[in-house]
Design an enzyme around this catalytic site. Structure first.
Site: not given
Ligand code: ATR
Length: 478
Positions: A235, A278, A282, A342-343, A345, A370, A429
């Site tokens: 970022s 992040t 969050k 995926g489960a 955040g 989850k 990424y």
């Protein structure tokens, strides 16, 4: 000043390093302890071979250097080197006053009196700086903050110790903001290097070209990102070049944060205007916000915080950042059903975004419970990763949201048979081309990459921070 710490073994190599970094630096530190014994004898010639001020230092092992010989010899080597036109010589606090001090004075070389602590920040840090200053021209403390509270102590040095010529260095991952915002600690310089000569040091290029550390002044608006870990974040590469492009006097800094509560004290102290949030903060950050957007309320997590009169306001740009790259495909009816792998955040915001666009979602997760909870809350279906192939040819979009593939060549659904018709999207990424995307590409699927989402959510954050659109000409290096 940005000061480069030279850790080469010969004078010739040190000169090459200075030449290579010259455009980004204002001073350098010649470290006798890194030079081989032959080259230590030539150290006095060095300052006349470069066009920037040079600090002379001969650091012992116990203070983070390389020198392991006797004190007598160290002193002798320093005295010999002082024949050169150094601007400063660094002498540790426990070094008794001796002929070195006298020679430095005679030659008009300023004395930096230094203290190092690789474990913590001592309680009496301010008193220590004052004492060091009495025994030299500049006081230097290189200490190790272990929490955001410690970082606050270092930034307080500016007011607690105003008027004292000093160098304040916060080492380690917590210390990074003090290296970038060194002028906000009242420090006269910040150190940098290519190879890390002290924990947490940044490169000259980064300090200069990304953070413009020398140009930060009392009017600079401070933004940042909070997380744990955070130093890997791309970022700063998104926001800093864009601030510059719109001529906005601002800087965006990574803050390693152990306590969100304490970070808000620091944010007030630095008069921060906003910050990104992040993993893992969050959700916790919500407790400190005076206002939140509809998306934050619905998703339950916030990744963008902006200062408003009298309060902090939270928004969530992950939501639109994720949707933006696939918006056309949804609008034009090419995405009606999705598999979300995926489960955690990250998948929460993604599932919410897809459901809001009327996309049917099946959540696949290693831990089925989850996935079931998320599915229940969002009117989706849930299944385990092992059953992935049940959905072969039955979905338009597959989104990979787990940490599997982050920095490694593995996929969470290694045996899934892509038909080639799926649109595949990985939110990781680093690396850009994950194993999941490689497998999908082999079968001819259309791909979307994690840097697209990162950049899209960053652009929206930039708008929230500055009120301006992200400048079109900036393509950040992610
Ligand atoms: P984030 O906030 O980044 O989504 P998280 O909340 O810790 O992080 O979620 C991580 C996700 O990656 C979860 O879906 C997790 O699966 P579990 O719920 O079973 O833990 C998934 N994950 C992490 N490591 C995994 C692995 N080795 N194999 C499969 N799934 C994994």
């Amino acid at each position: 000043m940005i000061c480069y710490v030279l850790s080469d073994t010969t004078i010739e190599k040190c000169l090459e390093t200075v030449r290579r970094n010259r455009q980004w630096i204002d001073a350098c530190e010649l470290r006798l302890d890194f030079l081989d014994s032959e080259n230590r004898k030539k150290a006095s010639e060095f300052p006349s071979l470069v066009d920037i001020p040079v600090i002379l230092t001969h650091r012992r092992k116990q203070d983070g250097g390389q020198y392991t010989g006797s004190e007598k010899q160290r002193r002798a080597e320093l005295i010999e080197a002082l024949d050169g036109n150094f601007a400063y010589v660094d002498l540790e606090e426990d070094m008794k006053k001796n002929e070195l001090d006298n020679k430095a004075k005679e030659r008009g070389i300023k004395i930096i009196r230094s203290y190092h602590n690789f474990e913590c920040i001592p309680d009496d840090i301010y008193a220590k700086v004052s004492q060091l200053k009495k025994r030299g021209d500049v006081a230097k403390v290189a200490v190790t903050p272990n929490s955001i509270q410690d970082v606050i102590t270092l930034f307080n040095a500016e007011t607690e110790l105003s008027g004292i010529d000093k160098i304040i260095i916060g080492m380690g991952a917590f210390g990074t903001p003090t290296r970038i915002l060194y002028r906000r600690t009242g420090s006269i310089l910040t150190f940098c290097s290519e190879t890390e000569t002290a924990p947490g040091q940044l490169s000259a290029k980064k300090l200069s070209e990304i953070y413009h550390a020398n140009e930060i002044n009392e009017r600079t608006a401070i933004y940042g990102i909070i997380g744990n870990p955070v130093l890997h974040s791309a970022s700063p590469q998104i926001h800093n070049p864009a601030f510059r492009a719109i001529k906005f006097n601002a800087v965006y800094v990574p803050f390693l944060v152990d306590s969100v509560r304490h970070f808000f004290f620091l944010a007030e102290m630095l008069k921060m205007r906003g910050f990104s949030v992040t993993i893992p903060h969050k959700i916790e950050v919500l407790s400190y916000l005076g206002d939140i957007t509809r998306e934050v309320k619905q998703i339950g997590s916030c990744n963008t915080v902006v200062r408003k009169p009298g309060l902090w306001k939270g928004s969530n740009t992950d939501y639109y950042g994720f949707l933006n790259p696939i918006e056309n495909d949804i609008e034009e009816g090419r995405i009606k059903s999705a598999l979300v792998i995926g489960a955690g955040g990250a998948s929460q915001a993604i599932i919410w975004a897809l459901r809001n666009r009327n996309v049917k979602v099946t959540i696949l997760n290693r831990t089925i419970s989850k996935a079931e909870t998320l599915a229940k809350n969002n009117m989706c279906k849930a299944d385990t990763l092992d059953n992935a192939n049940k959905y072969k040819g039955k979905v338009d979009l597959i989104v990979q949201t787990t940490s599997v593939g982050l920095g490694e060549d593995v996929s969470p659904i290694p045996s899934f048979e892509f038909t080639g018709n799926e649109i595949c999207y990985d939110i990781i990424y680093k690396p850009r081309m994950t194993k999941f995307l490689k497998d999908a590409k082999e079968k001819g699927c259309k791909l979307h990459f994690g840097d697209e989402m990162l950049f899209e959510q960053g652009k929206l954050q930039f708008e929230a921070f500055t009120g301006y659109h992200y400048p079109k000409q900036i393509i950040p290096e992610i």
